[in-house]
Design a protein around this motif. Structure first.
Motif, PDB file in Angstrom:
ATOM      1  N   HIS A 153       0.848  -1.203   0.000  1.00 45.17           N
ATOM      2  CA  HIS A 153       0.000   0.000   0.000  1.00 45.17           C
ATOM      3  C   HIS A 153       0.887   1.257   0.000  1.00 45.17           C
ATOM      4  O   HIS A 153       0.621   2.201  -0.752  1.00 45.17           O
ATOM      5  N   GLN A 154       1.925   1.247   0.802  1.00 49.53           N
ATOM      6  CA  GLN A 154       2.843   2.392   0.832  1.00 49.53           C
ATOM      7  C   GLN A 154       3.461   2.611  -0.549  1.00 49.53           C
ATOM      8  O   GLN A 154       3.504   3.740  -1.045  1.00 49.53           O
ATOM      9  N   GLN A 155       3.925   1.554  -1.179  1.00 47.18           N
ATOM     10  CA  GLN A 155       4.543   1.675  -2.501  1.00 47.18           C
ATOM     11  C   GLN A 155       3.537   2.166  -3.528  1.00 47.18           C
ATOM     12  O   GLN A 155       3.848   2.986  -4.386  1.00 47.18           O
ATOM     13  N   ARG A 156       2.310   1.652  -3.447  1.00 45.51           N
ATOM     14  CA  ARG A 156       1.257   2.071  -4.379  1.00 45.51           C
ATOM     15  C   ARG A 156       1.002   3.577  -4.244  1.00 45.51           C
ATOM     16  O   ARG A 156       0.890   4.287  -5.246  1.00 45.51           O
ATOM     17  N   LEU A 157       0.909   4.079  -3.002  1.00 40.26           N
ATOM     18  CA  LEU A 157       0.690   5.514  -2.790  1.00 40.26           C
ATOM     19  C   LEU A 157       1.862   6.337  -3.327  1.00 40.26           C
ATOM     20  O   LEU A 157       1.660   7.385  -3.940  1.00 40.26           O
ATOM     21  N   ALA A 158       3.077   5.853  -3.106  1.00 35.74           N
ATOM     22  CA  ALA A 158       4.254   6.565  -3.617  1.00 35.74           C
ATOM     23  C   ALA A 158       4.248   6.592  -5.142  1.00 35.74           C
ATOM     24  O   ALA A 158       4.535   7.632  -5.754  1.00 35.74           O
ATOM     25  N   ASP A 159       3.893   5.477  -5.764  1.00 41.38           N
ATOM     26  CA  ASP A 159       3.810   5.429  -7.233  1.00 41.38           C
ATOM     27  C   ASP A 159       2.728   6.372  -7.750  1.00 41.38           C
ATOM     28  O   ASP A 159       2.919   7.069  -8.751  1.00 41.38           O
ATOM     29  N   LEU A 160       1.589   6.399  -7.070  1.00 40.40           N
ATOM     30  CA  LEU A 160       0.507   7.297  -7.487  1.00 40.40           C
ATOM     31  C   LEU A 160       0.923   8.757  -7.338  1.00 40.40           C
ATOM     32  O   LEU A 160       0.553   9.601  -8.165  1.00 40.40           O
ATOM     33  N   ARG A 216       1.788  15.789  -3.407  1.00 37.22           N
ATOM     34  CA  ARG A 216       2.363  15.926  -2.056  1.00 37.22           C
ATOM     35  C   ARG A 216       1.504  15.225  -1.013  1.00 37.22           C
ATOM     36  O   ARG A 216       2.025  14.621  -0.079  1.00 37.22           O
ATOM     37  N   ILE A 217       0.183  15.297  -1.163  1.00 38.42           N
ATOM     38  CA  ILE A 217      -0.701  14.596  -0.226  1.00 38.42           C
ATOM     39  C   ILE A 217      -0.455  13.096  -0.306  1.00 38.42           C
ATOM     40  O   ILE A 217      -0.296  12.424   0.714  1.00 38.42           O
ATOM     41  N   LEU A 218      -0.406  12.565  -1.523  1.00 41.58           N
ATOM     42  CA  LEU A 218      -0.179  11.131  -1.685  1.00 41.58           C
ATOM     43  C   LEU A 218       1.194  10.728  -1.143  1.00 41.58           C
ATOM     44  O   LEU A 218       1.328   9.674  -0.499  1.00 41.58           O
ATOM     45  N   ALA A 219       2.205  11.549  -1.378  1.00 43.79           N
ATOM     46  CA  ALA A 219       3.549  11.248  -0.867  1.00 43.79           C
ATOM     47  C   ALA A 219       3.561  11.262   0.660  1.00 43.79           C
ATOM     48  O   ALA A 219       4.194  10.397   1.292  1.00 43.79           O
ATOM     49  N   SER A 220       2.867  12.214   1.266  1.00 43.52           N
ATOM     50  CA  SER A 220       2.839  12.261   2.726  1.00 43.52           C
ATOM     51  C   SER A 220       2.039  11.093   3.290  1.00 43.52           C
ATOM     52  O   SER A 220       2.367  10.557   4.350  1.00 43.52           O
ATOM     53  N   MET A 221       1.013  10.663   2.561  1.00 38.68           N
ATOM     54  CA  MET A 221       0.269   9.474   2.979  1.00 38.68           C
ATOM     55  C   MET A 221       1.179   8.241   2.931  1.00 38.68           C
ATOM     56  O   MET A 221       1.164   7.419   3.849  1.00 38.68           O
ATOM     57  N   ALA A 222       1.977   8.124   1.874  1.00 36.45           N
ATOM     58  CA  ALA A 222       2.913   7.002   1.766  1.00 36.45           C
ATOM     59  C   ALA A 222       3.907   7.031   2.928  1.00 36.45           C
ATOM     60  O   ALA A 222       4.213   5.986   3.517  1.00 36.45           O
ATOM     61  N   ALA A 223       4.386   8.220   3.267  1.00 35.16           N
ATOM     62  CA  ALA A 223       5.326   8.343   4.383  1.00 35.16           C
ATOM     63  C   ALA A 223       4.668   7.940   5.701  1.00 35.16           C
ATOM     64  O   ALA A 223       5.283   7.260   6.530  1.00 35.16           O
TER      65      ALA A 223
END
Length: 191
Positions: free
Chosen positions: A148-155, A166-173
């Motif tokens: 899930h983390q990788q998917r959010l980072a890819d998105l 930036r929102i998606l990247a912070s969610m991945a973090a």
């Protein structure tokens, strides 16, 4: 001498720090890139100096907003699947409820944030299968959370809107932070 209590940082403070650092890093990186492009440096072959190219071309007849709406749908689906796995795991292994409470709260917050932009709520995720042993169930959760983390980072990389990326990247973090806090197999309690 008594030991000092463990330092606990609230999710809000962590997220605020992450977003502040992310914003500062983004501002510095953007300023550096724009400065290099204005001077004509770091211009990819075939690109026009001072003009930023879109990382992936927009499909004919498809706007950036439509592109990002598709990414939003995928981010919500991934978050719902993560929530469903955690709920099923806690239902099957109530003893893991405490260990998974924080990551569940993070997913709920992410879902609420993303759902505010949806025109309609997607159908619920199918009920996931949870292993009968808590250690195996926790290992499945850990793998799924990493995915899930990788998917959010890819998105985040695919998003065309900078704020949305930036929102998606912070969610991945945030998901990555929660994965690091999950108990290891020997810490999960009874098998």
């Amino acid at each position: 001498m008594p030991s000092s209590p463990a330092l606990r940082v609230s999710r809000r403070a962590t997220l605020r720090g992450t977003l502040t650092a992310l914003g500062a890093t983004t501002a510095l990186a953007t300023a550096s890139c724009e400065d290099g492009l204005r001077r004509g440096g770091d211009t990819p072959p075939g690109a026009t100096p001072g003009r930023q190219e879109s990382p992936t071309p927009t499909a004919p007849g498809r706007s950036d907003e439509e592109h990002d709406a598709g990414i939003l749908d995928r981010a919500v689906a991934s978050t719902l699947a993560a929530e469903a796995l955690l709920a099923a795991t806690v239902s099957t292994h109530p003893g893991l409820g405490g260990a998974l409470a924080e990551v569940r709260a993070v997913h709920r917050a992410h879902h609420d944030l993303l759902a505010a932009s949806l025109s309609q709520e997607p159908p619920p995720s199918p009920a996931p299968r949870v292993p009968g042993r808590s250690r195996r169930a926790l290992a499945v959760v850990r793998r799924h959370e990493n995915d899930h983390q990788q998917r959010l980072a890819d998105l985040a990389l695919e998003a065309r809107s900078g704020p949305f990326a930036r929102i998606l990247a912070s969610m991945a973090a945030a998901v990555g932070q929660q994965v690091s806090l999950l108990p290891r197999p020997g810490e999960a309690g009874p098998a």
